[in-house]
Design a protein around this motif. Sequence first.
Motif, PDB file in Angstrom:
ATOM      1  N   THR A  30       0.808  -1.217   0.000  1.00  0.00           N
ATOM      2  CA  THR A  30       0.000   0.000   0.000  1.00  0.00           C
ATOM      3  C   THR A  30       0.841   1.267   0.000  1.00  0.00           C
ATOM      4  O   THR A  30       0.321   2.352  -0.196  1.00  0.00           O
ATOM      5  CB  THR A  30      -0.929   0.027   1.225  1.00  0.00           C
ATOM      6  OG1 THR A  30      -0.127  -0.037   2.412  1.00  0.00           O
ATOM      7  CG2 THR A  30      -1.902  -1.129   1.198  1.00  0.00           C
ATOM      8  N   VAL A  31       2.141   1.140   0.206  1.00  0.00           N
ATOM      9  CA  VAL A  31       3.034   2.299   0.271  1.00  0.00           C
ATOM     10  C   VAL A  31       3.563   2.603  -1.125  1.00  0.00           C
ATOM     11  O   VAL A  31       3.998   1.695  -1.832  1.00  0.00           O
ATOM     12  CB  VAL A  31       4.207   2.020   1.241  1.00  0.00           C
ATOM     13  CG1 VAL A  31       5.187   3.179   1.245  1.00  0.00           C
ATOM     14  CG2 VAL A  31       3.680   1.774   2.641  1.00  0.00           C
ATOM     15  N   PRO A  32       3.531   3.888  -1.551  1.00  0.00           N
ATOM     16  CA  PRO A  32       4.079   4.235  -2.866  1.00  0.00           C
ATOM     17  C   PRO A  32       5.548   3.836  -2.972  1.00  0.00           C
ATOM     18  O   PRO A  32       6.286   3.856  -1.991  1.00  0.00           O
ATOM     19  CB  PRO A  32       3.937   5.758  -2.919  1.00  0.00           C
ATOM     20  CG  PRO A  32       2.981   6.121  -1.851  1.00  0.00           C
ATOM     21  CD  PRO A  32       3.032   5.044  -0.830  1.00  0.00           C
ATOM     22  N   GLN A  33       5.973   3.501  -4.176  1.00  0.00           N
ATOM     23  CA  GLN A  33       7.349   3.052  -4.380  1.00  0.00           C
ATOM     24  C   GLN A  33       8.331   4.205  -4.562  1.00  0.00           C
ATOM     25  O   GLN A  33       9.509   4.062  -4.288  1.00  0.00           O
ATOM     26  CB  GLN A  33       7.412   2.121  -5.594  1.00  0.00           C
ATOM     27  CG  GLN A  33       6.630   0.840  -5.390  1.00  0.00           C
ATOM     28  CD  GLN A  33       7.123   0.049  -4.186  1.00  0.00           C
ATOM     29  OE1 GLN A  33       8.316  -0.179  -4.047  1.00  0.00           O
ATOM     30  NE2 GLN A  33       6.214  -0.343  -3.319  1.00  0.00           N
ATOM     31  N   ASP A  34       7.855   5.341  -5.053  1.00  0.00           N
ATOM     32  CA  ASP A  34       8.729   6.478  -5.333  1.00  0.00           C
ATOM     33  C   ASP A  34       8.727   7.431  -4.135  1.00  0.00           C
ATOM     34  O   ASP A  34       7.931   8.360  -4.067  1.00  0.00           O
ATOM     35  CB  ASP A  34       8.264   7.190  -6.604  1.00  0.00           C
ATOM     36  CG  ASP A  34       9.309   8.128  -7.152  1.00  0.00           C
ATOM     37  OD1 ASP A  34      10.479   8.040  -6.727  1.00  0.00           O
ATOM     38  OD2 ASP A  34       8.953   8.942  -8.020  1.00  0.00           O
ATOM     39  N   LEU A  35       9.602   7.175  -3.166  1.00  0.00           N
ATOM     40  CA  LEU A  35       9.653   7.962  -1.940  1.00  0.00           C
ATOM     41  C   LEU A  35      10.920   8.803  -1.888  1.00  0.00           C
ATOM     42  O   LEU A  35      11.957   8.419  -2.431  1.00  0.00           O
ATOM     43  CB  LEU A  35       9.600   7.039  -0.721  1.00  0.00           C
ATOM     44  CG  LEU A  35       8.340   6.179  -0.601  1.00  0.00           C
ATOM     45  CD1 LEU A  35       8.468   5.215   0.550  1.00  0.00           C
ATOM     46  CD2 LEU A  35       7.107   7.046  -0.435  1.00  0.00           C
ATOM     47  N   ILE A  36      10.814   9.967  -1.223  1.00  0.00           N
ATOM     48  CA  ILE A  36      11.970  10.847  -1.076  1.00  0.00           C
ATOM     49  C   ILE A  36      12.172  11.193   0.396  1.00  0.00           C
ATOM     50  O   ILE A  36      11.263  11.065   1.213  1.00  0.00           O
ATOM     51  CB  ILE A  36      11.825  12.124  -1.933  1.00  0.00           C
ATOM     52  CG1 ILE A  36      10.549  12.892  -1.592  1.00  0.00           C
ATOM     53  CG2 ILE A  36      11.855  11.775  -3.403  1.00  0.00           C
ATOM     54  CD1 ILE A  36      10.404  14.196  -2.363  1.00  0.00           C
ATOM     55  N   THR A  37      13.365  11.638   0.717  1.00  0.00           N
ATOM     56  CA  THR A  37      13.747  11.928   2.101  1.00  0.00           C
ATOM     57  C   THR A  37      13.289  13.324   2.508  1.00  0.00           C
ATOM     58  O   THR A  37      13.001  14.175   1.658  1.00  0.00           O
ATOM     59  CB  THR A  37      15.275  11.856   2.257  1.00  0.00           C
ATOM     60  OG1 THR A  37      15.861  12.903   1.483  1.00  0.00           O
ATOM     61  CG2 THR A  37      15.818  10.508   1.825  1.00  0.00           C
ATOM     62  N   PRO A  38      13.245  13.582   3.817  1.00  0.00           N
ATOM     63  CA  PRO A  38      12.906  14.934   4.290  1.00  0.00           C
ATOM     64  C   PRO A  38      13.872  15.994   3.747  1.00  0.00           C
ATOM     65  O   PRO A  38      13.455  17.116   3.452  1.00  0.00           O
ATOM     66  CB  PRO A  38      13.014  14.825   5.810  1.00  0.00           C
ATOM     67  CG  PRO A  38      12.757  13.388   6.102  1.00  0.00           C
ATOM     68  CD  PRO A  38      13.349  12.642   4.938  1.00  0.00           C
TER      69      PRO A  38
END
Length: 88
Positions: A30-38
């Motif tokens: 359920t979590v998107p695959q394209d994630l970025i850091t703070p």
Amino acid sequence: MYDVIAEAVDAHSARVSDVARAGERVGDPTVPQDLITPREVAALFCVNPKTVTRWAVAGRLTAYRTLGGHRRFSRAQIEQLLSVQAAC
């Protein structure tokens, strides 16, 4: 400029459902695959990474957690917020 960004983030958070994200971890389907850091989010909004963390804690941004407990953000959500900011 900070006020415009904060208003865009507030407007978006009002549309986001109140589903708790605490149990969702990177790697879940359920979590998107394209994630970025703070840090990457902060660079896009020209703010401090701590500000991004505060937005996440306040529920203004949806944060996902890695297995190590680090926050990650959906690139699509951030790009949507940036387009709202640009339209103002």
